[in-house]
Design a protein around this motif. Structure first.
Motif, PDB file in Angstrom:
ATOM      1  N   THR A 271      12.551 -27.022   2.032  1.00 59.12           N
ATOM      2  CA  THR A 271      11.219 -27.270   2.420  1.00 59.12           C
ATOM      3  C   THR A 271      10.148 -26.730   1.433  1.00 59.12           C
ATOM      4  O   THR A 271       9.110 -27.275   0.867  1.00 59.12           O
ATOM      5  N   PHE A 272      10.301 -25.509   0.846  1.00 60.42           N
ATOM      6  CA  PHE A 272       9.379 -24.729   0.130  1.00 60.42           C
ATOM      7  C   PHE A 272       9.313 -25.699  -1.250  1.00 60.42           C
ATOM      8  O   PHE A 272       8.390 -26.016  -1.816  1.00 60.42           O
ATOM      9  N   GLU A 273      10.728 -26.040  -1.687  1.00 59.49           N
ATOM     10  CA  GLU A 273      10.668 -26.863  -3.044  1.00 59.49           C
ATOM     11  C   GLU A 273       9.923 -28.196  -2.856  1.00 59.49           C
ATOM     12  O   GLU A 273       9.363 -28.734  -3.690  1.00 59.49           O
TER      13      GLU A 273
ATOM     14  N   ASN B  43       7.454 -28.993  -0.947  1.00 60.53           N
ATOM     15  CA  ASN B  43       6.098 -28.669  -0.794  1.00 60.53           C
ATOM     16  C   ASN B  43       5.587 -28.404  -2.176  1.00 60.53           C
ATOM     17  O   ASN B  43       4.256 -28.995  -2.513  1.00 60.53           O
ATOM     18  N   ARG B  44       6.189 -27.683  -3.067  1.00 54.78           N
ATOM     19  CA  ARG B  44       5.802 -27.696  -4.391  1.00 54.78           C
ATOM     20  C   ARG B  44       5.764 -28.942  -4.927  1.00 54.78           C
ATOM     21  O   ARG B  44       4.751 -29.153  -5.798  1.00 54.78           O
ATOM     22  N   ALA B  45       6.684 -29.866  -4.732  1.00 53.28           N
ATOM     23  CA  ALA B  45       6.819 -31.039  -5.374  1.00 53.28           C
ATOM     24  C   ALA B  45       5.441 -31.911  -5.006  1.00 53.28           C
ATOM     25  O   ALA B  45       4.770 -32.807  -5.840  1.00 53.28           O
ATOM     26  N   LEU B  46       5.142 -31.909  -3.501  1.00 55.39           N
ATOM     27  CA  LEU B  46       3.903 -32.677  -3.021  1.00 55.39           C
ATOM     28  C   LEU B  46       2.670 -31.994  -3.712  1.00 55.39           C
ATOM     29  O   LEU B  46       1.591 -32.575  -3.845  1.00 55.39           O
ATOM     30  N   ARG B  47       2.656 -30.723  -3.820  1.00 57.77           N
ATOM     31  CA  ARG B  47       1.457 -30.173  -4.605  1.00 57.77           C
ATOM     32  C   ARG B  47       1.239 -30.665  -5.786  1.00 57.77           C
ATOM     33  O   ARG B  47      -0.027 -30.799  -6.146  1.00 57.77           O
ATOM     34  N   THR B  48       2.091 -31.192  -6.531  1.00 55.75           N
ATOM     35  CA  THR B  48       2.105 -31.762  -7.851  1.00 55.75           C
ATOM     36  C   THR B  48       2.348 -33.144  -7.907  1.00 55.75           C
ATOM     37  O   THR B  48       3.117 -33.605  -8.678  1.00 55.75           O
ATOM     38  N   LEU B  49       2.036 -33.748  -6.940  1.00 53.88           N
ATOM     39  CA  LEU B  49       2.077 -35.131  -6.587  1.00 53.88           C
ATOM     40  C   LEU B  49       1.780 -36.185  -7.742  1.00 53.88           C
ATOM     41  O   LEU B  49       2.660 -37.121  -8.076  1.00 53.88           O
ATOM     42  N   LEU B  50       0.689 -36.068  -8.317  1.00 51.20           N
ATOM     43  CA  LEU B  50       0.174 -36.979  -9.308  1.00 51.20           C
ATOM     44  C   LEU B  50       1.007 -36.631 -10.565  1.00 51.20           C
ATOM     45  O   LEU B  50       1.529 -37.617 -11.092  1.00 51.20           O
ATOM     46  N   GLN B  51       1.591 -35.209 -11.024  1.00 50.10           N
ATOM     47  CA  GLN B  51       2.331 -35.138 -12.064  1.00 50.10           C
ATOM     48  C   GLN B  51       3.695 -35.832 -11.777  1.00 50.10           C
ATOM     49  O   GLN B  51       4.384 -36.121 -12.497  1.00 50.10           O
ATOM     50  N   SER B  52       4.361 -35.620 -10.341  1.00 46.43           N
ATOM     51  CA  SER B  52       5.455 -36.034  -9.953  1.00 46.43           C
ATOM     52  C   SER B  52       5.685 -37.540 -10.004  1.00 46.43           C
ATOM     53  O   SER B  52       6.715 -37.951 -10.463  1.00 46.43           O
ATOM     54  N   VAL B  53       4.756 -38.090  -9.414  1.00 48.28           N
ATOM     55  CA  VAL B  53       4.874 -39.721  -9.245  1.00 48.28           C
ATOM     56  C   VAL B  53       4.142 -40.647 -10.342  1.00 48.28           C
ATOM     57  O   VAL B  53       4.744 -41.329 -10.628  1.00 48.28           O
ATOM     58  N   VAL B  54       2.780 -40.048 -10.361  1.00 52.57           N
ATOM     59  CA  VAL B  54       2.104 -41.034 -11.284  1.00 52.57           C
ATOM     60  C   VAL B  54       2.667 -41.137 -12.658  1.00 52.57           C
ATOM     61  O   VAL B  54       2.562 -42.161 -13.455  1.00 52.57           O
TER      62      VAL B  54
ATOM     63  N   TYR C  39      18.276 -25.289  -3.609  1.00 47.39           N
ATOM     64  CA  TYR C  39      17.283 -25.789  -4.841  1.00 47.39           C
ATOM     65  C   TYR C  39      17.858 -27.120  -5.055  1.00 47.39           C
ATOM     66  O   TYR C  39      17.065 -28.027  -5.522  1.00 47.39           O
ATOM     67  N   VAL C  40      19.005 -27.181  -5.243  1.00 42.96           N
ATOM     68  CA  VAL C  40      19.756 -28.581  -5.815  1.00 42.96           C
ATOM     69  C   VAL C  40      19.202 -29.893  -4.868  1.00 42.96           C
ATOM     70  O   VAL C  40      18.997 -30.816  -5.577  1.00 42.96           O
ATOM     71  N   LEU C  41      19.495 -29.617  -3.852  1.00 47.27           N
ATOM     72  CA  LEU C  41      19.300 -30.974  -2.884  1.00 47.27           C
ATOM     73  C   LEU C  41      17.729 -31.183  -2.920  1.00 47.27           C
ATOM     74  O   LEU C  41      17.315 -32.418  -3.111  1.00 47.27           O
ATOM     75  N   ALA C  42      16.889 -30.294  -3.146  1.00 41.92           N
ATOM     76  CA  ALA C  42      15.410 -30.538  -3.218  1.00 41.92           C
ATOM     77  C   ALA C  42      15.087 -31.154  -4.685  1.00 41.92           C
ATOM     78  O   ALA C  42      14.374 -32.401  -4.609  1.00 41.92           O
ATOM     79  N   ALA C  43      15.824 -30.819  -5.812  1.00 40.30           N
ATOM     80  CA  ALA C  43      15.549 -31.379  -6.948  1.00 40.30           C
ATOM     81  C   ALA C  43      16.112 -32.852  -7.020  1.00 40.30           C
ATOM     82  O   ALA C  43      15.343 -33.590  -7.698  1.00 40.30           O
ATOM     83  N   ALA C  44      17.224 -32.869  -6.401  1.00 40.83           N
ATOM     84  CA  ALA C  44      17.878 -34.283  -6.417  1.00 40.83           C
ATOM     85  C   ALA C  44      17.210 -35.097  -5.651  1.00 40.83           C
ATOM     86  O   ALA C  44      16.914 -36.383  -6.033  1.00 40.83           O
ATOM     87  N   THR C  45      16.518 -34.674  -4.641  1.00 41.98           N
ATOM     88  CA  THR C  45      15.641 -35.455  -3.797  1.00 41.98           C
ATOM     89  C   THR C  45      14.473 -36.126  -4.355  1.00 41.98           C
ATOM     90  O   THR C  45      14.203 -37.291  -4.445  1.00 41.98           O
ATOM     91  N   ARG C  46      13.879 -35.049  -5.010  1.00 44.95           N
ATOM     92  CA  ARG C  46      12.599 -35.440  -5.863  1.00 44.95           C
ATOM     93  C   ARG C  46      12.965 -36.624  -7.092  1.00 44.95           C
ATOM     94  O   ARG C  46      12.307 -37.522  -7.181  1.00 44.95           O
TER      95      ARG C  46
END
Lengths: 253, 308
Positions: free
Chosen positions: A11-13, A15-26, A106-113
């Motif tokens: 969840t923590f990871e 949330n971190r990805a969602l905080r940087t949504l622009l960078q992660s997705v756009v 950590y790995v599941l979060a990174a893989a999901t992302r």
């Protein structure tokens, strides 16, 4: 099994990805669109077909792999590097969580992302090119395994890295060249024979080839080899992580 | 009180070859406040890190609540909360999420009522949705305490809780320690502020150069080692101790005063006789003050005495 710990880290990871949504997705959508415009439309219009598919469609699996590999490695490596850097790692080390649980979080979060990013790029490609996926379940399977195995690899990099430079070093100097030279944008049969042999030592060739097979039914190397290569790479990463956790390498003094 | 933490012949040598702990044995009683007192580099943080599982033992054994910290680490770590010395926090996380993270990490399901209770106790409830980067240094330290309490530990380690905090927050911290003690939490704090140990500890362990020099009840320690001094101010200041008063071992103080040191444990302090002998020597008293040696004096004596 401390499932609460896995969930907390995941969840923590996320949330971190969602905080940087622009960078992660756009950012991946934009760069993929640029690739389609440049390689697919401009250059691709001069190339007839590669292995029976239009060049624009041919590069889709390679483009997805390029983003997925880089994103898996960077998300997982930064995930574990950040608490090491800030000192918050004390909490992970003093928690009643085994190394397997910490890695899983950590790995599941990174893989999901990276899986989500891979699927977004696939969706974007539909806007530019007509693609039919011949083996959708294999495609998803390959994608998920690749996300997981390279997130494991990234996790190792994050533990190994002592500073931000080292953290960037492997994705920049190893992963990106391997993907570019791994047949993402060309069929390795287009290379001179010597280079075809050399290329076979590049593990990414097997990933891209297997993934492309799932799309178009044509591959540079057999699908069996591709599955073996991903499974082998995952096992090597797991073995390294098991060793890290047993010895406390760069984690526990 | 039964022992909740037992440290037996523990040694720690880092990979660099630095021997942080020589051979340390220590028992911590359930429900007490133990202050680990020692100068920088004495081995305080190393000892805590070994108990909490952050560092690996070179030798010896540690049990927490009867469980071994190496072979049964899940059981021991669930009992422990740790507040580190530095402000190790993810700056972009919200306060409430940071606490939820810790609770989950320690294997407990989310409990919003408990999280609210802890945040209110630490005056953080209003800041629950603030990002940690937006908080002051004192608030961040409270967040660290809140996180350490997120899984209701029976043992709380506070590593240098007052390092770099203002007086108000320090007093506040002492109040929190007092409340937790009343709840039955065992508290171990490391500090090099003697005032802190003196104010809140039940027992004091002095650690220096990787060894426990002493461990004792605070009151007992101060009684046993506490010297008292009487400063005698005279109508006419003297420039030498009169010969007739030589048996008392008086020293010459500032401004021509006489300083008499005596042991509070003694049946007779010798004060009455001294005062009458001063009068017999033809000196007239102007004022008399007494001074009890503080824990700081005791600590300096111990550490310096060892150095000599």
């Amino acid at each position: 099994m401390n499932l609460h710990a896995i969930r907390a880290i995941y969840t923590f990871e996320m949330n971190r990805a969602l905080r940087t949504l622009l960078q992660s997705v756009v950012s991946p959508i934009l760069s993929t669109s640029l690739y389609f415009v440049v390689f697919g439309a401009a250059i691709g219009s001069r190339i007839e077909t590669v292995e029976g598919v239009s060049y624009g469609a041919f590069i889709v699996p390679g483009l997805i792999m390029l983003s997925v590999l880089v994103q898996s490695v960077s998300a997982a490596s930064f995930g574990i590097f950040a608490p090491k850097y800030s000192g918050a790692i004390y909490e992970l080390l003093s928690a009643p969580a085994s190394f397997i649980e910490v890695t899983a979080g950590y790995v599941l979060a990174a893989a999901t992302r990276s899986l989500v990013i891979g699927l977004i790029i696939l969706g974007t490609s539909f806007l530019f090119i007509d693609i039919t996926i011949l083996h959708p379940f294999w495609m998803i399977g390959f994608l998920m395994l690749t996300c997981l195995s390279f997130a494991l690899f990234g996790f190792i990099i994050g533990i190994w890295a002592r500073n931000f430079e080292q953290l960037q070093l492997v994705p920049m100097l190893i992963v990106t060249p391997l993907v570019f030279l791994g047949g993402s944008f060309y069929s390795i049969t287009m290379l001179p024979p010597v280079w075809q042999t050399i290329t076979l030592f590049n593990p990414v060739v097997y990933l891209v080839s297997g993934f492309r097979w799932a799309f178009f039914g044509a591959a540079d190397v057999s699908v069996g080899w591709s599955v073996l290569a991903i499974a082998g790479f995952t096992l090597v990463c797991l073995a390294v992580i098991a060793w890290i956790f047993r010895t406390g390498y760069r984690l526990r003094k | 009180m039964a022992d909740i933490v037992s440290v037996r012949d523990v040694q720690k040598t880092y990979d660099s070859g630095f021997q942080a702990l020589k051979t340390v044995s220590l028992d911590i009683r359930e429900g007490e406040v133990l202050a680990l007192l020692g100068p920088n580099g004495a081995g305080k943080t190393t000892l805590i890190s070994l108990i909490c599982g952050i560092a690996r033992l070179t030798g010896g054994t540690i049990t927490v609540g009867g469980h071994d910290v190496v072979t049964d680490y899940r059981a021991t770590r669930r009992l422990i909360g740790l507040v580190p010395q530095e402000l190790h926090l993810d700056p972009f996380e919200k306060v409430i999420n940071a606490m939820r993270f810790t609770r989950g990490l320690f294997g407990f399901p989310q409990d919003d009522a408990l999280i609210e209770k802890v945040l209110r106790r630490l005056a953080l409830w209003e800041k629950r949705d603030s990002r940690i980067i937006e908080l002051s240094g004192g608030m961040k330290r409270r967040v660290l305490i809140a996180k350490a309490l997120a899984h209701s530990p029976r043992i709380l380690f506070l590593d240098e809780p007052s390092a770099g905090v203002d007086v108000e927050l320090r007093k506040d911290m002492w109040r929190i320690v007092d409340e937790l003690k009343k709840d039955g939490v065992t508290i171990i704090l490391t500090t090099h502020y003697i005032e802190e140990a003196e104010a809140i500890a039940d027992r004091i362990a002095v650690i220096d150069k990787g060894e426990i020099k002493l461990i004792q009840e605070k009151a007992e320690l101060m009684r046993q080692m506490g010297r008292k001094q009487m400063i005698i101010e005279l109508q006419q200041p003297v420039d030498a101790v009169p010969d007739t008063l030589a048996p008392y071992g008086l020293e010459l103080g500032e401004g021509g005063t006489l300083v008499y040191s005596y042991d509070t444990r003694g049946e007779r302090t010798g004060i009455t006789k001294l005062l009458s002998d001063i009068s017999a020597a033809g000196l007239t008293l102007r004022d008399v003050q007494t001074h009890q040696s503080s824990l700081e004096d005791i600590f300096v004596d111990l550490v310096q005495g060892d150095a000599q």
